[in-house]
Motif scaffolding. Sequence first.
Motif, PDB file in Angstrom:
ATOM      1  N   GLN A   1      -7.538   6.837   0.887  1.00 21.08           N
ATOM      2  CA  GLN A   1      -7.240   5.725  -0.315  1.00 21.08           C
ATOM      3  C   GLN A   1      -8.451   5.004  -0.897  1.00 21.08           C
ATOM      4  OE1 GLN A   1      -4.345   2.636   0.665  1.00 21.08           O
ATOM      5  NE2 GLN A   1      -3.787   2.522  -1.821  1.00 21.08           N
TER       6      GLN A   1
ATOM      7  N   VAL B   1       0.773  -1.216  -0.043  1.00 16.80           N
ATOM      8  CA  VAL B   1      -0.021  -0.065   0.158  1.00 16.80           C
ATOM      9  C   VAL B   1       0.867   1.320   0.077  1.00 16.80           C
ATOM     10  CG1 VAL B   1      -2.189  -1.031   1.028  1.00 16.80           C
ATOM     11  CG2 VAL B   1      -0.265   0.086   2.477  1.00 16.80           C
ATOM     12  N   GLY B   2       2.265   1.082   0.436  1.00 13.98           N
ATOM     13  CA  GLY B   2       2.863   2.310   0.437  1.00 13.98           C
ATOM     14  C   GLY B   2       2.867   3.008   1.910  1.00 13.98           C
ATOM     15  N   SER B   3       3.744   4.064   1.901  1.00 15.62           N
ATOM     16  CA  SER B   3       3.821   4.646   3.339  1.00 15.62           C
ATOM     17  C   SER B   3       4.473   3.835   4.521  1.00 15.62           C
ATOM     18  CB  SER B   3       2.439   5.016   3.963  1.00 15.62           C
ATOM     19  OG  SER B   3       1.582   5.703   3.178  1.00 15.62           O
TER      20      SER B   3
ATOM     21  N   LYS C   1       4.553   1.275  -9.152  1.00  9.91           N
ATOM     22  CA  LYS C   1       4.735   2.224  -8.198  1.00  9.91           C
ATOM     23  C   LYS C   1       6.261   1.884  -7.375  1.00  9.91           C
ATOM     24  CE  LYS C   1       3.272   0.926  -4.462  1.00  9.91           C
ATOM     25  NZ  LYS C   1       3.453  -0.094  -3.250  1.00  9.91           N
TER      26      LYS C   1
ATOM     27  N   ILE D   1       1.482   5.917  -2.410  1.00  9.89           N
ATOM     28  CA  ILE D   1      -0.072   6.006  -2.451  1.00  9.89           C
ATOM     29  C   ILE D   1      -0.182   7.451  -3.432  1.00  9.89           C
ATOM     30  CG2 ILE D   1      -1.936   6.843  -1.393  1.00  9.89           C
ATOM     31  CD1 ILE D   1      -1.098   5.210   1.300  1.00  9.89           C
TER      32      ILE D   1
ATOM     33  N   VAL E   1      -3.301   8.059   3.147  1.00  9.96           N
ATOM     34  CA  VAL E   1      -3.879   6.740   3.535  1.00  9.96           C
ATOM     35  C   VAL E   1      -5.180   6.695   3.803  1.00  9.96           C
ATOM     36  CG1 VAL E   1      -3.136   4.880   5.350  1.00  9.96           C
ATOM     37  CG2 VAL E   1      -1.452   6.167   4.294  1.00  9.96           C
TER      38      VAL E   1
ATOM     39  N   ARG F   1      -3.314  -0.271   6.299  1.00 10.73           N
ATOM     40  CA  ARG F   1      -3.793   1.299   6.568  1.00 10.73           C
ATOM     41  C   ARG F   1      -3.936   1.770   7.693  1.00 10.73           C
ATOM     42  NH1 ARG F   1      -6.774   0.781   1.646  1.00 10.73           N
ATOM     43  NH2 ARG F   1      -8.680   0.466   3.002  1.00 10.73           N
TER      44      ARG F   1
ATOM     45  N   ALA G   1       4.200   7.826   1.687  1.00 13.09           N
ATOM     46  CA  ALA G   1       3.102   8.186   1.280  1.00 13.09           C
ATOM     47  C   ALA G   1       3.052   8.433  -0.213  1.00 13.09           C
ATOM     48  CB  ALA G   1       1.956   9.085   1.759  1.00 13.09           C
TER      49      ALA G   1
ATOM     50  N   ASN H   1       0.672  -1.335  -8.684  1.00 10.29           N
ATOM     51  CA  ASN H   1       1.653  -1.588  -7.526  1.00 10.29           C
ATOM     52  C   ASN H   1       3.043  -1.908  -8.007  1.00 10.29           C
ATOM     53  OD1 ASN H   1       0.841  -1.121  -4.980  1.00 10.29           O
ATOM     54  ND2 ASN H   1      -0.294  -3.112  -4.754  1.00 10.29           N
TER      55      ASN H   1
ATOM     56  N   ARG I   1     -10.026   5.755  -4.620  1.00  8.24           N
ATOM     57  CA  ARG I   1     -10.099   4.446  -5.564  1.00  8.24           C
ATOM     58  C   ARG I   1     -11.626   4.575  -6.164  1.00  8.24           C
ATOM     59  NH1 ARG I   1      -8.359   1.671  -9.658  1.00  8.24           N
ATOM     60  NH2 ARG I   1      -9.165  -0.537  -9.681  1.00  8.24           N
TER      61      ARG I   1
END
Length: 248
Positions: free
Chosen positions: A113, A18-20, A180, A159, A110, A233, A156, A177, A117
């Motif tokens: 998110q 998810v990132g972050s 990313k 994201i 976050v 998250r 982030a 993803n 979407r």
Amino acid sequence: MAAVLAAGLGAGAVNTVVGSGSLITFPVLLATGLPPVTAAVSNALGLIPGAISGAIGYRAELRGQARLLLRLGTGALVGGVTGAVLLLALPAAAFERIVPALVGLAVVLVVLQPRIRAAVLRRRERTGGPARPDGGPLLVTGVTLASVYGGYFPAAQGIIYIALMGVLLDTTVHRLNAVKSVLVAVVNSAATCFFLVSADFDWTAVVLLAVGSALGGLAGARLGRRLSPAVLRALVVVVGAAAIVQLL
């Protein structure tokens, strides 16, 4: 050392899914007593192996995206160096004041998110057609600006990339993803090349984060298709809120 290694492991997995992940590693590095700028540059270098291993884990989803990666990677390279220059050009006191706002922005992203979407899907339903295959100049510009932020403070940025690509590209979240992960690796590598000749690292932290994030990135890619991002998250939001309190 155990805490930094564990933070790297968690960040590698979270970044891939998810990132972050920096919202986990950055406050841990601060808790060890590192100054904010040293923590930021050590964090950027230490998380590169995690981004690379995450991209390797998603290698099947990267097939057929070489042209897109070249376009977006160029913008990420320019943005990452620019953000690194800003990090070192601004005084440390300014960085200490800016970071809580950046972490707060990351936490908000976050939380939002799922809504981002959903907005993407509603937009495509209204337009009734697919997004441009390469996203056009708007996506390159957006990725470049997001990479400036990522070179300055990486929390982030993944994201932000997914949000931009989700709006402007018609593809699956797993392929987003994968792209990313490559962009994050490019930004962190570009920023780190600049930092190597102009900033101080804590090499113990770098090695621990590198080992942990590399293992976490592989695990995150393997489990990312099975786990719900909601739990991750929630973890990021909790850690990010704690980081804001600590920084303030």
